[in-house]
Scaffold this motif. Structure first.
Motif, short mmCIF file in Angstrom:
data_model
loop_
_atom_site.label_atom_id
_atom_site.label_comp_id
_atom_site.label_asym_id
_atom_site.label_seq_id
_atom_site.Cartn_x
_atom_site.Cartn_y
_atom_site.Cartn_z
N TYR A 46 70.81 -88.58 6.85
CA TYR A 46 70.85 -88.03 8.20
C TYR A 46 72.12 -87.21 8.42
CZ TYR A 46 67.11 -91.27 9.27
OH TYR A 46 65.93 -91.96 9.26
N GLU A 47 71.94 -86.10 9.12
CA GLU A 47 73.08 -85.26 9.45
C GLU A 47 73.29 -85.34 10.95
OE1 GLU A 47 74.01 -80.55 9.56
OE2 GLU A 47 73.11 -81.34 7.74
N LEU A 48 74.45 -85.76 11.37
CA LEU A 48 74.73 -85.92 12.78
C LEU A 48 75.06 -84.58 13.41
CD1 LEU A 48 76.94 -89.12 12.57
CD2 LEU A 48 74.52 -88.97 13.15
N PRO A 49 74.60 -84.34 14.64
CA PRO A 49 74.93 -83.09 15.31
C PRO A 49 76.43 -83.03 15.60
CG PRO A 49 73.66 -84.52 16.75
CD PRO A 49 73.73 -85.19 15.42
N GLY A 50 77.02 -81.89 15.36
CA GLY A 50 78.44 -81.72 15.59
C GLY A 50 79.30 -82.25 14.47
N ALA A 51 78.70 -82.60 13.34
CA ALA A 51 79.47 -83.12 12.21
C ALA A 51 80.29 -82.00 11.59
CB ALA A 51 78.54 -83.72 11.16
N ASP A 52 81.48 -82.32 11.13
CA ASP A 52 82.36 -81.33 10.50
C ASP A 52 81.94 -81.15 9.05
OD1 ASP A 52 84.41 -79.59 9.92
OD2 ASP A 52 85.88 -81.20 9.58
N LEU A 53 81.36 -79.99 8.75
CA LEU A 53 80.91 -79.69 7.39
C LEU A 53 81.78 -78.65 6.72
CD1 LEU A 53 77.06 -79.53 8.11
CD2 LEU A 53 78.39 -81.46 7.24
N SER A 54 83.00 -78.46 7.24
CA SER A 54 83.87 -77.42 6.69
C SER A 54 84.31 -77.74 5.27
CB SER A 54 85.09 -77.23 7.59
OG SER A 54 85.83 -78.44 7.67
N GLY A 55 84.32 -79.01 4.88
CA GLY A 55 84.74 -79.38 3.54
C GLY A 55 83.60 -79.37 2.53
N GLU A 56 82.39 -79.12 2.98
CA GLU A 56 81.23 -79.12 2.09
C GLU A 56 81.10 -77.77 1.39
OE1 GLU A 56 79.15 -81.68 1.45
OE2 GLU A 56 80.45 -82.92 2.70
N GLU A 57 80.67 -77.82 0.14
CA GLU A 57 80.47 -76.60 -0.64
C GLU A 57 78.98 -76.45 -0.92
OE1 GLU A 57 81.57 -74.88 -5.04
OE2 GLU A 57 82.92 -76.32 -4.10
N LEU A 58 78.45 -75.27 -0.62
CA LEU A 58 77.04 -75.01 -0.86
C LEU A 58 76.82 -74.62 -2.31
CD1 LEU A 58 76.11 -72.99 2.34
CD2 LEU A 58 75.71 -75.40 1.86
N LEU A 59 75.76 -75.13 -2.88
CA LEU A 59 75.44 -74.82 -4.28
C LEU A 59 74.16 -74.02 -4.36
CD1 LEU A 59 76.23 -78.34 -5.73
CD2 LEU A 59 77.70 -76.34 -5.72
N VAL A 60 74.10 -72.91 -3.61
CA VAL A 60 72.92 -72.06 -3.57
C VAL A 60 73.28 -70.70 -4.13
CG1 VAL A 60 71.22 -71.00 -2.06
CG2 VAL A 60 72.08 -73.28 -1.54
N LEU A 61 72.47 -70.23 -5.06
CA LEU A 61 72.67 -68.90 -5.63
C LEU A 61 71.96 -67.88 -4.75
CD1 LEU A 61 73.65 -67.07 -7.94
CD2 LEU A 61 71.48 -67.56 -9.08
N VAL A 62 72.70 -66.94 -4.18
CA VAL A 62 72.13 -65.92 -3.31
C VAL A 62 71.90 -64.67 -4.14
CG1 VAL A 62 72.46 -64.52 -1.23
CG2 VAL A 62 73.31 -66.88 -1.32
N VAL A 63 70.65 -64.23 -4.16
CA VAL A 63 70.28 -63.05 -4.94
C VAL A 63 69.96 -61.93 -3.95
CG1 VAL A 63 68.64 -62.13 -6.61
CG2 VAL A 63 69.33 -64.53 -6.74
N PRO A 64 70.55 -60.74 -4.11
CA PRO A 64 70.24 -59.63 -3.20
C PRO A 64 68.79 -59.17 -3.39
CG PRO A 64 71.62 -58.88 -5.00
CD PRO A 64 71.52 -60.36 -5.13
N PRO A 65 68.21 -58.55 -2.36
CA PRO A 65 66.84 -58.05 -2.50
C PRO A 65 66.70 -57.11 -3.69
CG PRO A 65 67.56 -57.88 -0.24
CD PRO A 65 68.75 -58.27 -1.05
#
Length: 99
Positions: A46-65
């Motif tokens: 569960y993710e609480l609303p208003g949770a501080d996610l500034s320390g989280e790192e996303l592991l998603v590869l973004v590919v341009p169109p």
């Protein structure tokens, strides 16, 4: 399950003759399914609303169109050029939005 409609039916007296002990033994004979669930595992999802996610790192590869793709100006999804239904003022619209 087949029903024998010719068999004699139980009367009200027969139905009330079942003792409490008989009912308890019938109930205890049935196997019960118990699920072992760790509550801490459930809470981690569960993710609480208003949770501080500034320390989280996303592991998603973004590919341009790619050259054969476009972004629909209505739904903003990246789609293949074969899905273009209409172009207006340099904006492309997909078949789903125009359909």
């Amino acid at each position: 399950m087949a029903t024998d409609y010719d068999a004699p039916r139980k009367s009200e007296e027969d139905l009330t003759e079942d003792s409490l002990e008989d009912l308890k033994t019938r109930q205890s004979d049935k196997p019960t399914a118990a699920v072992d669930v760790d509550e801490s595992d459930l809470a981690a999802g569960y993710e609480l609303p208003g949770a501080d996610l500034s320390g989280e790192e996303l592991l998603v590869l973004v590919v341009p169109p790619q050259a054969d793709e476009f972004t629909c100006s209505s739904c903003f999804l990246v789609r293949h050029r074969s899905q273009i239904a209409r172009e207006k003022d340099g904006h492309f619209y997909c078949r789903e939005c125009e359909g």
